[in-house]
Each structure stands twice: as structure tokens, then as C-alpha cells.
Design a protein around this motif. Sequence first.
Motif, PDB file in Angstrom:
ATOM      1  N   TYR A   6       0.819  -1.211   0.000  1.00 25.88           N
ATOM      2  CA  TYR A   6       0.000   0.000   0.000  1.00 25.88           C
ATOM      3  C   TYR A   6       0.854   1.262   0.000  1.00 25.88           C
ATOM      4  CZ  TYR A   6      -4.080  -2.940   0.779  1.00 25.88           C
ATOM      5  OH  TYR A   6      -5.066  -3.872   0.633  1.00 25.88           O
ATOM      6  N   GLU A  13      -4.385   5.349   3.039  1.00 26.66           N
ATOM      7  CA  GLU A  13      -5.593   5.195   3.861  1.00 26.66           C
ATOM      8  C   GLU A  13      -5.877   3.736   4.212  1.00 26.66           C
ATOM      9  OE1 GLU A  13      -6.684   4.890  -0.398  1.00 26.66           O
ATOM     10  OE2 GLU A  13      -5.627   6.435   0.715  1.00 26.66           O
ATOM     11  N   ARG A  14      -5.342   2.793   3.459  1.00 29.31           N
ATOM     12  CA  ARG A  14      -5.588   1.376   3.733  1.00 29.31           C
ATOM     13  C   ARG A  14      -4.635   0.804   4.773  1.00 29.31           C
ATOM     14  NH1 ARG A  14      -7.123  -1.654  -1.881  1.00 29.31           N
ATOM     15  NH2 ARG A  14      -8.907  -0.344  -2.395  1.00 29.31           N
ATOM     16  N   GLY A  16      -3.907   1.835   7.796  1.00 29.37           N
ATOM     17  CA  GLY A  16      -4.535   1.810   9.122  1.00 29.37           C
ATOM     18  C   GLY A  16      -5.472   0.635   9.288  1.00 29.37           C
ATOM     19  N   LYS A  17      -6.210   0.296   8.245  1.00 24.28           N
ATOM     20  CA  LYS A  17      -7.118  -0.849   8.313  1.00 24.28           C
ATOM     21  C   LYS A  17      -6.353  -2.155   8.432  1.00 24.28           C
ATOM     22  CE  LYS A  17     -10.884   1.303   5.795  1.00 24.28           C
ATOM     23  NZ  LYS A  17     -11.760   1.258   4.622  1.00 24.28           N
ATOM     24  N   VAL A  18      -5.238  -2.246   7.732  1.00 22.04           N
ATOM     25  CA  VAL A  18      -4.420  -3.459   7.809  1.00 22.04           C
ATOM     26  C   VAL A  18      -3.846  -3.623   9.212  1.00 22.04           C
ATOM     27  CG1 VAL A  18      -2.301  -4.559   6.990  1.00 22.04           C
ATOM     28  CG2 VAL A  18      -3.843  -3.483   5.364  1.00 22.04           C
ATOM     29  N   GLY A  20      -4.948  -2.308  12.011  1.00 24.58           N
ATOM     30  CA  GLY A  20      -6.056  -2.594  12.922  1.00 24.58           C
ATOM     31  C   GLY A  20      -6.501  -4.037  12.850  1.00 24.58           C
ATOM     32  N   GLY A  21      -6.551  -4.583  11.651  1.00 27.24           N
ATOM     33  CA  GLY A  21      -6.932  -5.985  11.481  1.00 27.24           C
ATOM     34  C   GLY A  21      -5.929  -6.934  12.109  1.00 27.24           C
ATOM     35  N   TRP A  24      -6.366  -6.793  15.948  1.00 31.84           N
ATOM     36  CA  TRP A  24      -7.543  -7.562  16.360  1.00 31.84           C
ATOM     37  C   TRP A  24      -7.294  -9.060  16.263  1.00 31.84           C
ATOM     38  CZ3 TRP A  24     -11.420  -6.572  19.300  1.00 31.84           C
ATOM     39  CH2 TRP A  24     -11.890  -5.282  19.428  1.00 31.84           C
TER      40      TRP A  24
END
Length: 65
Positions: A6, A13-14, A16-18, A20-21, A24
Motif C-alpha cells: 500500500y 488510507e488502507r 490503518g485498516k491493515v 487494525g486488522g 484484532w
Amino acid sequence: MLISRYIGEKKQERIGKVIGGVIWFFAILAVILTIALLLAAPTATVFGIILCSIYFVVLGRKEKI
């Protein structure tokens, strides 16, 4: 690997999602493994594990505040 991809694709922007995943995923894995350990271990071992965990989290910190 996804973070590097990325960054190279300029899709900041992607990232942060990675991240965070991943957080979790490992948090859920830690909870599952802790429950499995508590169910399989004898009581004395469980108390030893809890005491060692408290030591490493609270007293074993190397960084200065």
C-alpha cells in the motif's frame, strides 16, 4: 507485506485498516490461547502464569518513564 504494497501504491488510507486488522487478529488469538491454557493447566500453574505475567507487564518494563 500489505503495508509495503500500500505504501508503494500510494494508498496510505488502507494501511490503518491493515494494522487494525492485525491487532484484532492477535488479540483474539491471545484470548483463545489464554482460555485454552487456563482450561488445560492445573491450578498451581495458572497462579504461576498470572504472577509471571504481572511481573513482566508491571515490573519488567525496561523503558524509562
